[in-house]
Each structure stands twice: as structure tokens, then as C-alpha cells.
Design an enzyme around this catalytic site. Structure first.
Site, PDB file in Angstrom:
ATOM      1  N   GLY A 146      71.527 -57.041 -31.507  1.00  0.00           N
ATOM      2  CA  GLY A 146      70.209 -56.668 -31.941  1.00  0.00           C
ATOM      3  C   GLY A 146      70.175 -55.020 -31.860  1.00  0.00           C
ATOM      4  O   GLY A 146      71.313 -54.596 -31.937  1.00  0.00           O
ATOM      5  N   ILE A 148      69.600 -53.129 -29.388  1.00  0.00           N
ATOM      6  CA  ILE A 148      70.114 -52.537 -28.404  1.00  0.00           C
ATOM      7  C   ILE A 148      71.493 -52.934 -28.234  1.00  0.00           C
ATOM      8  O   ILE A 148      72.164 -51.852 -28.066  1.00  0.00           O
ATOM      9  CB  ILE A 148      69.237 -53.301 -26.807  1.00  0.00           C
ATOM     10  N   ARG A 168      73.400 -64.656 -33.344  1.00  0.00           N
ATOM     11  CA  ARG A 168      73.053 -65.700 -34.286  1.00  0.00           C
ATOM     12  C   ARG A 168      73.587 -65.341 -35.786  1.00  0.00           C
ATOM     13  O   ARG A 168      74.134 -66.446 -36.591  1.00  0.00           O
ATOM     14  CB  ARG A 168      71.623 -65.903 -34.105  1.00  0.00           C
ATOM     15  N   ARG A 228      68.309 -60.795 -19.196  1.00  0.00           N
ATOM     16  CA  ARG A 228      67.584 -61.644 -18.342  1.00  0.00           C
ATOM     17  C   ARG A 228      68.605 -62.236 -17.315  1.00  0.00           C
ATOM     18  O   ARG A 228      69.660 -62.824 -17.820  1.00  0.00           O
ATOM     19  CB  ARG A 228      66.762 -62.556 -18.908  1.00  0.00           C
ATOM     20  N   GLU A 257      64.751 -63.272  -9.478  1.00  0.00           N
ATOM     21  CA  GLU A 257      64.629 -61.910  -9.263  1.00  0.00           C
ATOM     22  C   GLU A 257      63.349 -61.324  -8.361  1.00  0.00           C
ATOM     23  O   GLU A 257      62.191 -62.141  -8.846  1.00  0.00           O
ATOM     24  CB  GLU A 257      64.395 -61.258 -10.585  1.00  0.00           C
ATOM     25  N   HIS A 276      66.311 -54.175 -12.043  1.00  0.00           N
ATOM     26  CA  HIS A 276      65.994 -54.443 -13.249  1.00  0.00           C
ATOM     27  C   HIS A 276      65.039 -52.930 -13.890  1.00  0.00           C
ATOM     28  O   HIS A 276      63.919 -52.939 -14.098  1.00  0.00           O
ATOM     29  CB  HIS A 276      64.752 -55.433 -13.182  1.00  0.00           C
ATOM     30  N   GLY A 278      66.546 -51.270 -16.788  1.00  0.00           N
ATOM     31  CA  GLY A 278      67.153 -50.897 -17.909  1.00  0.00           C
ATOM     32  C   GLY A 278      66.460 -49.755 -18.707  1.00  0.00           C
ATOM     33  O   GLY A 278      67.141 -48.979 -19.235  1.00  0.00           O
TER      34      GLY A 278
HETATM   35  C1  DGY Z   1      61.580 -55.361 -21.252  1.00  0.00           C
HETATM   36  O1  DGY Z   1      61.381 -54.545 -21.978  1.00  0.00           O
HETATM   37  O2  DGY Z   1      61.593 -56.477 -21.456  1.00  0.00           O
HETATM   38  C2  DGY Z   1      62.425 -54.908 -19.882  1.00  0.00           C
HETATM   39  O3  DGY Z   1      62.942 -55.961 -19.233  1.00  0.00           O
HETATM   40  C3  DGY Z   1      61.222 -54.198 -19.046  1.00  0.00           C
HETATM   41  O4  DGY Z   1      60.103 -54.837 -18.802  1.00  0.00           O
END
Ligand code: DGY
Length: 310
Positions: A146, A148, A168, A228, A257, A276, A278
Site C-alpha cells: 500500500g 506505506i 492483493r 499488527r 500487546e 508500537h 511506528g
Molecule cells: C495506526 O495508525 O494504525 C498506528 O498503529 C498508530 O495508531
């Protein structure tokens, strides 16, 4: 005097959000005997289910601070005609930076080296110790191309990496701009030196990296999970890492988590774990705050959301 819209916030908010929201809405803290509210503001992955929605018959919008919405029951929201907003794109660069940081840290045993360098004994640094693995010239497999994933591919080209991807749908821009090659998931796992997981958590992706998939990885491979925790079977990963079946794992996310403090993954030198973070930079979190507040206010006034989850 017209009352300010009541907005339920299930978790404490940060000062930026307080500042953006304070004068415009009445923030209602989470409470079991909740009075109805006009909107729900989701911070820190607080879960929103049908029961919570039904406590507020005139709920106008659910606004999520973040792009992942796996903690919100989207089907229930749709059935009730409640728009759900999220914050895509503004965090792409920060998450891609973090994916590279984890990849480099795991490959070059950065955290382990830091721990070693701080120890009081021994005082000699042995040149035979802590050899990592080359990042430059290695093969990177991106699962989930995607926006990112595409930013990760862009960064990886700077490290002269060969890029494989699985998604996909084919992503022609990634193929033309970064010479990314589309392959099946199994082929990607078999061929990559580094595998980065960047898919949203859905019914289809939950547990997609289990014992069978982990067994396909090269013994020299590094697995990076920045999406995730639920994408990976934690038990299977734990067994893989204890047996040193692959070189390393770098996890910004885990399931559960956080991991229970006695969890074996927390004790392993070949596993790097971050909490977490990112998208957690000052600038990116500010942009996420602004976009999520825009979604919230638009929803409250019946306008289309700047970013609505489809
Ligand atoms: C998201 O953007 O989903 C990250 O995990 C931060 O919440």
C-alpha cells in the site's frame, strides 16, 4: 447557550489533542454508565463495538487517531450509518522510516550491541563477536504494497536492495519506480533476506504468518512486523525464535500487546521489540491529530469526512 457536542474519549488524550479539541467539544471520559454522546474519538486503539455505539442513539461519527481500524466494528458502524474516519497517508513516511530502523537494527544487532557495550564486563570488544547481516544488496520482501509499503520500497532502493512484494493487487507504480517484483506469498518468504509485514489486520490477514509460513523463511532471514501483532501467530514465532530457526525478528507490534512480562520473546537476544511506535514522531503525530480532529468536527456538523474508511 448552544451546548458543545459531547465526545467520548476512551483513553486519555495528549496535550496536542486537548488543545485542538478543548474549545470545540466537551470531552467525556469513558465510564461504564455512559450517558449518550454525539461522537467517539478513538485514541490508542481503544476498542469500539456495537454495544458502545448503541449507548448513543444519535452518534454522528467515530474518529480514529491512526490508520488501522481493526479495533472498531466497521460492520456495526456501517449498519448504523455512522461514518468512521482515520488518518491515512500523513503517517506513511514515519512508519516507513521505522520499518527501515527496525530492519537495520535487527540486521546489525544494534540493540544487542548497545546492551553489550554498556556492560561493565568484559572490557574487550572482540572482533569475532556480533556479526550481523548485510542490508545493502539483500532481497527485501514487502507483504502489503500500500502507500506505506511503497515508501519502504523507495527507501530500500537507496540500500541497493532487490525488492519482492506480495499484495492483493499488483502495484504498477512500485514495479516501475522501484523495480519491485510481484510474487506469491510463499515465493516471497522463501527468497527474501528481510520480510516486512505491512498489511492491515482483517479477517483475511489474521494469523497469515503461521508455523507453515515461518518454516519457509531462510535460516538467515529477518522478519519485521510493523503492522499488527495479529498478522503473526505469536506461539509459532516464539518457537521459531527460541530454536534460532531464522536470524532475527524485529517487532513494533505484538499479539497480545504489550506481551505479558514473563513472555519468552522478551528474553531473546535475536528479537528486537519496540512499543508500537511506528508513527510516533512529533511532526507525524501532530498531523494525525489535526486530521482526526478535522474528521471528528466534519462528522459532527454533517460534512463529509476528510478521510472516511470505506
Ligand atoms: C495506526 O495508525 O494504525 C498506528 O498503529 C498508530 O495508531
Amino acid at each position: 447557550m448552544k451546548r458543545r457536542p459531547r465526545v467520548l474519549a476512551k483513553r486519555f488524550l495528549n496535550p496536542t489533542l486537548e488543545e485542538l479539541l478543548a474549545k470545540r467539544v466537551e470531552l467525556v471520559p469513558w465510564d461504564e454508565n455512559q450517558e449518550p454522546v454525539d461522537a467517539i474519538y478513538c485514541y490508542g486503539h481503544a476498542s469500539v463495538d456495537a454495544e458502545l455505539m448503541d449507548r448513543s442513539p444519535n452518534l454522528k461519527v467515530i474518529s480514529n487517531h491512526g490508520v488501522g481500524v481493526d479495533h472498531i466494528d466497521l460492520v456495526a458502524a456501517k449498519q448504523r450509518g455512522i461514518p468512521v474516519g482515520n488518518t491515512p497517508r500523513v503517517l506513511d513516511g514515519a512508519v516507513a522510516d521505522m520499518a527501515m530502523a527496525l530492519l537495520l537494527a535487527a540486521a546489525r544487532r544494534l540493540v544487542e550491541g548497545d546492551r553489550f557495550a554498556r556492560r561493565l564486563e568484559p572490557t574487550v570488544f572482540d572482533a569475532n563477536d556480533r556479526h550481523g547481516r548485510d542490508v545493502h544488496g539483500a532481497t527485501l520482501g514487502i507483504v502489503g504494497m500500500g502507500s506505506i509499503g511503497t515508501q519502504i520500497a523507495k527507501r530500500a532502493t537507496g540500500f541497493d536492495m532487490r525488492i519482492l512484494y506480495h499484495n492483493r493487487n499488483r502495484r504498477m507504480t512500485a514495479e516501475s519506480d522501484y523495480s519491485a517484483q510481484y510474487v506469491s506469498l510463499d515465493e516471497l518468504l522463501r527468497e527474501s533476506d528481510f520480510v516486512v509485514l505491512m498489511v492491515p489486520l482483517t479477517a483475511e490477514t489474521a494469523g497469515m504468518i503461521g508455523a507453515r509460513e515461518l518454516a519457509l523463511l531462510k535460516s538467515t532471514a529477518t522478519l519485521v512486523n510493523i503492522s499488527r501483532g495479529g498478522i503473526v501467530d505469536t506461539q509459532a514465532l516464539t518457537e521459531t525464535m527460541i530454536a534460532k530457526r531464522i536470524f532475527a525478528a524485529a517487532l513494533d507490534v505484538t499479539e497480545p500487546e504489550p506481551l505479558p512480562r514473563e513472555h519468552p520473546l522478551l528474553k531473546l537476544e535475536n528479537v528486537t521489540i519496540t512499543p508500537h511506535v511506528g508513527s510516533a514522531t512529533v511532526q507525524t503525530r501532530r498531523r494525525m491529530a489535526e486530521l482526526s480532529v478535522e474528521n471528528l468536527l466534519n462528522g459532527l456538523t454533517g460534512k463529509p469526512l476528510a478521510c472516511e474508511v470505506q
